[in-house]
Write a protein that holds these residues in place. Sequence first.
Motif, PDB file in Angstrom:
ATOM      1  N   TYR A 162       1.216   3.160  -3.770  1.00  0.00           N
ATOM      2  CA  TYR A 162      -0.049   2.551  -3.325  1.00  0.00           C
ATOM      3  C   TYR A 162       0.214   1.392  -2.378  1.00  0.00           C
ATOM      4  CZ  TYR A 162      -2.646   4.691  -7.237  1.00  0.00           C
ATOM      5  OH  TYR A 162      -3.233   5.535  -8.116  1.00  0.00           O
ATOM      6  N   SER A 163       1.190   0.552  -2.735  1.00  0.00           N
ATOM      7  CA  SER A 163       1.388  -0.661  -1.937  1.00  0.00           C
ATOM      8  C   SER A 163       1.780  -0.331  -0.508  1.00  0.00           C
ATOM      9  CB  SER A 163       2.433  -1.584  -2.545  1.00  0.00           C
ATOM     10  OG  SER A 163       2.753  -1.213  -3.832  1.00  0.00           O
TER      11      SER A 163
ATOM     12  N   ARG B  81      -2.830  -4.041   2.810  1.00  0.00           N
ATOM     13  CA  ARG B  81      -2.539  -4.995   1.755  1.00  0.00           C
ATOM     14  C   ARG B  81      -3.258  -6.338   1.903  1.00  0.00           C
ATOM     15  NH1 ARG B  81       3.789  -4.221   1.259  1.00  0.00           N
ATOM     16  NH2 ARG B  81       3.319  -3.245   3.247  1.00  0.00           N
TER      17      ARG B  81
ATOM     18  N   ILE C 198      -7.815  -4.951  -0.536  1.00  0.00           N
ATOM     19  CA  ILE C 198      -7.341  -4.783  -1.908  1.00  0.00           C
ATOM     20  C   ILE C 198      -8.497  -4.852  -2.902  1.00  0.00           C
ATOM     21  CG2 ILE C 198      -6.022  -5.945  -3.729  1.00  0.00           C
ATOM     22  CD1 ILE C 198      -4.307  -4.388  -1.845  1.00  0.00           C
TER      23      ILE C 198
ATOM     24  N   VAL D 299      -8.416  -1.604  -5.156  1.00  0.00           N
ATOM     25  CA  VAL D 299      -7.638  -1.690  -6.387  1.00  0.00           C
ATOM     26  C   VAL D 299      -8.318  -1.011  -7.589  1.00  0.00           C
ATOM     27  CG1 VAL D 299      -8.278  -3.907  -7.451  1.00  0.00           C
ATOM     28  CG2 VAL D 299      -5.909  -3.159  -7.441  1.00  0.00           C
TER      29      VAL D 299
ATOM     30  N   LEU E 195      -0.130  -3.782 -10.644  1.00  0.00           N
ATOM     31  CA  LEU E 195      -1.089  -3.799  -9.537  1.00  0.00           C
ATOM     32  C   LEU E 195      -1.382  -5.237  -9.135  1.00  0.00           C
ATOM     33  CD1 LEU E 195      -3.672  -1.054 -10.513  1.00  0.00           C
ATOM     34  CD2 LEU E 195      -2.308  -1.123  -8.440  1.00  0.00           C
TER      35      LEU E 195
ATOM     36  N   LEU F 246       0.195  -6.122  -5.462  1.00  0.00           N
ATOM     37  CA  LEU F 246      -0.866  -6.125  -4.470  1.00  0.00           C
ATOM     38  C   LEU F 246      -1.651  -7.428  -4.449  1.00  0.00           C
ATOM     39  CD1 LEU F 246      -1.926  -2.481  -5.177  1.00  0.00           C
ATOM     40  CD2 LEU F 246      -1.055  -3.299  -3.003  1.00  0.00           C
TER      41      LEU F 246
ATOM     42  N   ALA G  86      -3.805  -8.355  -6.533  1.00  0.00           N
ATOM     43  CA  ALA G  86      -5.205  -8.109  -6.871  1.00  0.00           C
ATOM     44  C   ALA G  86      -5.650  -9.083  -7.972  1.00  0.00           C
ATOM     45  CB  ALA G  86      -5.379  -6.678  -7.351  1.00  0.00           C
TER      46      ALA G  86
END
Lengths: 237, 226
Positions: free
Chosen positions: B39-40, B45, B50, B54, B119, B123, B125
């Motif tokens: 995903y990353s 990003r 995000i 996410v 995550l 990321l 998030a």
Amino acid sequence: MKKLALPVLVALAAAGFVASVWLVFMVTPLQYAILDNGRLDASSLFFNQKIFYFHVAHAFMLFCAVFVSGLASIAYLKTRRPSWDDLASASAEVAVVFGAVVLVTGSVWAKAAWDVWWDWEPRLTMSLLLWVILVGYVIVRRFAGPSGDRIAAGMMIFGMVGVPFIYTMVGQDRHPPSGGEGVVATLGTSYKITFWMCVATFLCWFSALTIARVQSTRAERELRELREKGLDLGVLT
Amino acid sequence: MSLLRQAARVAWKDLRVELRSREILATMAFFGALLVIVYSFAFPRDIKAIRGSVPGMLWVAIAFTGTIAIGRAFDRERENDTMRALLLAPVPRLAVFLGKAIAMTVLVLAVAVVCTPLLALFLGAPLFDYPGELALIIVLGAIGFAVVGSVFSATLLKVRARDVLLPVILYPILIPLFVAGTKTTTALVAEFPDLEAAWYWIRFLGIYDAGFLVLSLWIFESLVIE
């Protein structure tokens, strides 16, 4: 009586189809509204509203089929009578076709009315999700082997119970409203006659297809059973 | 023994098998971590993107790892042909089903516990701004997923194409669950979090779980016959 049902339904559907096409294009006026100030109402659809009669009639059948199939699946799991299973699978298979018509006509109409081929609006979404369940059902029946009937029945029951959740989930958006103030309830008389004519026609057509499918699955099953019996008795090799 | 205690025994049996081999937990946690890494690279990003993506990443990871984990857990019963023994055990089938569902819930949760912090870490998030609500929706999601997953994994046990058929059956049925999960998460990680919306979807998923749990309890016996 039983043998007569299929030809009668097909004849009704054929006659109804001719009548519906005539009503849709020759009798029902174009749909538009003039506001008090003499301007055209923004919700006027003119000619592209014609697809509504077929689109919504098919959508009714799609919903109908999910419930017929779901209830037949419950009956099958409870009683284990194969005829219930035949009904469940036949109506699901026919509903896949009707659902495809709903999605295609809906998409065409969306292009004409909103200028997009697909829009994630509630009833389009809901039809798609129901259709996905039905397609899954058909796939399971086809590939799950001998116990496929049970598994598929379970899937259909879960799918049917999920319908209210899907309905709540997708909420209301820019699609014409349904229910008491909806398009169907507030249609002018001539629209209404045409619309219900289409619904009746496609109901006949849907029932005819389902009955034909039930008969063919039953014949297949009986043939298989006879063959097994023949093999057991040593008559067949 | 009461029904719940019998169910707990069945669940504990499954979890003990898993704890001794750690096969599913290790592989699924690693698979979940790999998903997050993919995903990353696959998604933009910056924090704005995000916030939007996410929730989907989280729930897709739960769906993928959960499906494989449940499929594998039931495969074990098939390999040793122990499902029959389990069904023959002098406990109601309900207890067997509940036990299985509890064990599967724990497995799905264990994987989610690995994926969620990853995550947040990789990321950036803001998943832990509302940890209570997030935990609640993940637990509810895992319960619903495990309940429906257990019903169908058990019925698919003898089917050759079970690996491909499990998602084919589960995902159409579970779409409301994933939508509720992603909507809640979206509401929680948004720039201006919308707690009202989050709680609406949490309640929605709660009712969904309750409805499907009752249905599963009712249907399990007629679906699973050996």
